[in-house]
Enzyme design. Sequence first.
Site, PDB file in Angstrom:
ATOM      1  N   TYR A   1       0.565  -1.203   0.301  1.00 16.92           N
ATOM      2  CA  TYR A   1       0.193   0.533   0.307  1.00 16.92           C
ATOM      3  C   TYR A   1       0.335   1.387  -0.083  1.00 16.92           C
ATOM      4  O   TYR A   1       1.449   0.952   1.130  1.00 16.92           O
ATOM      5  CB  TYR A   1      -0.888  -0.316   1.851  1.00 16.92           C
ATOM      6  CG  TYR A   1      -2.073   1.545   1.452  1.00 16.92           C
ATOM      7  CD1 TYR A   1      -2.598   1.291   0.254  1.00 16.92           C
ATOM      8  CD2 TYR A   1      -1.515   2.229   2.130  1.00 16.92           C
ATOM      9  CE1 TYR A   1      -4.078   2.519   0.541  1.00 16.92           C
ATOM     10  CE2 TYR A   1      -2.397   3.502   2.464  1.00 16.92           C
ATOM     11  CZ  TYR A   1      -3.285   2.836   1.618  1.00 16.92           C
ATOM     12  OH  TYR A   1      -4.896   4.514   1.686  1.00 16.92           O
TER      13      TYR A   1
ATOM     14  N   ASP B   1       8.684   2.379   0.000  1.00 18.65           N
ATOM     15  CA  ASP B   1       8.358   3.111   1.072  1.00 18.65           C
ATOM     16  C   ASP B   1       7.803   3.024   2.107  1.00 18.65           C
ATOM     17  O   ASP B   1       8.127   1.835   2.236  1.00 18.65           O
ATOM     18  CB  ASP B   1       6.749   3.196   0.421  1.00 18.65           C
ATOM     19  CG  ASP B   1       5.899   4.124   1.097  1.00 18.65           C
ATOM     20  OD1 ASP B   1       5.954   4.433   2.057  1.00 18.65           O
ATOM     21  OD2 ASP B   1       4.841   3.575   0.401  1.00 18.65           O
TER      22      ASP B   1
ATOM     23  N   LYS C   1       4.026   9.236   9.348  1.00 20.20           N
ATOM     24  CA  LYS C   1       4.227   8.007  10.405  1.00 20.20           C
ATOM     25  C   LYS C   1       5.262   8.472  11.579  1.00 20.20           C
ATOM     26  O   LYS C   1       4.533   9.793  12.430  1.00 20.20           O
ATOM     27  CB  LYS C   1       3.584   7.043  10.248  1.00 20.20           C
ATOM     28  CG  LYS C   1       2.370   6.632   9.469  1.00 20.20           C
ATOM     29  CD  LYS C   1       1.766   5.446   9.348  1.00 20.20           C
ATOM     30  CE  LYS C   1       1.452   5.013   8.108  1.00 20.20           C
ATOM     31  NZ  LYS C   1      -0.382   4.465   8.581  1.00 20.20           N
TER      32      LYS C   1
HETATM   33  N1  PMP Z   1       2.732   4.167   2.677  1.00 21.95           N
HETATM   34  C1  PMP Z   1       2.905   2.869   3.880  1.00 21.95           C
HETATM   35  C2  PMP Z   1       3.489   1.878   3.341  1.00 21.95           C
HETATM   36  C3  PMP Z   1       1.859   3.716   4.070  1.00 21.95           C
HETATM   37  O1  PMP Z   1       1.751   1.662   5.198  1.00 21.95           O
HETATM   38  C4  PMP Z   1       0.865   3.856   4.176  1.00 21.95           C
HETATM   39  C5  PMP Z   1      -0.662   4.114   5.110  1.00 21.95           C
HETATM   40  N2  PMP Z   1      -0.740   3.457   6.518  1.00 21.95           N
HETATM   41  C6  PMP Z   1       0.749   4.620   3.410  1.00 21.95           C
HETATM   42  C7  PMP Z   1       1.711   5.146   2.118  1.00 21.95           C
HETATM   43  C8  PMP Z   1      -0.051   6.597   2.987  1.00 21.95           C
HETATM   44  O2  PMP Z   1       0.001   7.347   4.218  1.00 21.95           O
HETATM   45  P1  PMP Z   1      -0.912   8.428   4.669  1.00 21.95           P
HETATM   46  O3  PMP Z   1      -2.031   7.401   5.313  1.00 21.95           O
HETATM   47  O4  PMP Z   1      -0.446   9.181   5.972  1.00 21.95           O
HETATM   48  O5  PMP Z   1      -1.399   9.273   3.420  1.00 21.95           O
END
Ligand code: PMP
Length: 431
Positions: free
Chosen positions: A146, A241, A269
Amino acid sequence: MSDTHNASEALFARARRVSPGGVHSPVRGFRGVGGTPRFMVGGHGARLRDVDGREYVDYCMAFGPLILGHADPAVRAAAEAALARGWSLGTAEPYSLDLAELIVSRIPWVESIRFVNSGTEAVMSALRVARGATLRSKILKFEGCYHGHTDSMLLRAGSGLAEAPLPDSAGLAPDVVQETLIAPLDDIEALERLFAARGSQIAAAIIEPLPANYGLLPQRAEFLAALARLTRSHGALLIFDEVISGFRIGFQGYAGVCGIRPDLVTYGKVIGGGFPVGAYGGRRDLMELVAPAGPVYQAGTLSANPLAMSAGLAALQQLLDGRIYGQLEALGARLERALDGIPGLAVQRVGSIFWICISGHGRPTTPMRTPARFPLDAGASFKGPFHALLEQGIYLAPSAFEVGFLSAAHTEAHVDELAAALRTLLADLPR
Ligand code: PMP
């Protein structure tokens, strides 16, 4: 015991009238586990408190940011001081500089960094830089990873889509989606075939180096090394990521653990100490393409918000000496040991991130490195234990496919209690 959740039920009924599913991010809505989401009014340390006055030991920790626990005193003090100075300036300011210098001085592959407001924004921007740098359009992503909710990444994604009826979102622009190539995790031959056929069109491969949005699926070092080798030899960029793993698995994230240097990296995060912050960074020559230094446009009215920057700095400063990572590793290992041998349950863990997979057909076979290896009943088998734990005051993320997070506020007694509760609950499952 549903009569003790009157206030949550009343709020949920109101919320559904004014917002889709009554929530502002899908997994919060309890679709994957059924029932009424608890409306939480506050958190302290390892605990959440709901509107009905009940307390829970929290293993969701806002889906990852709260590595220090809820309402950490130093983060709170920094945020309060920032609040007193004025909370949005829309100008150059020193607070983001402090955070940027801290990160750039400790993470060699981050030579330059830009702050945004979410992980989604960080990914969108990194992809644009990759396309701007390579003048190619295809992006390779992996099944089950994701990367936020930008159109091109909502294919075969994890997180909330893991429990959705279809693996891809509706409403995606067809032209955008065509630019995304998808490969399975843990399959070097498939990767080689894909690069042989399309390598010259690929601007970047993006991967969660520690995939944590479809359960936790640690990859073999050889797989990540093959990806790094293939991107390099085909002139594509490698984007890690690290929105979940960054500053959580160690200050240098999973890149620091696996020893592979990405060209670009995305954070979210933990970097904001629980405030809305995302960031992307990497090689200086690539980041110099970003406006106003270069031609790749990216902007944000509230980017590098002083409150969020100060909170993020106060959080990261506590992680610098590595003591908390050591403490979290010990706690994670203790939880893993305590869960060992529980019928029908497997646990996969790296540091303070853990994933509990439950099946009514016996213990799931580990290691699981792709969603394809999951027991078919993993989603359904999670619901009962989830609700039973909730009734006992233990809050797991409300989906079988979300991971759990430990924080510096969790104790040995907390994790022992979680393991003991699961052992009792699952005693009758097949082994
Ligand atoms: N990349 C990863 C690996 C994530 O886990 C997440 C959110 N859980 C995101 C991108 C997107 O981040 P956000 O919810 O702050 O937009």
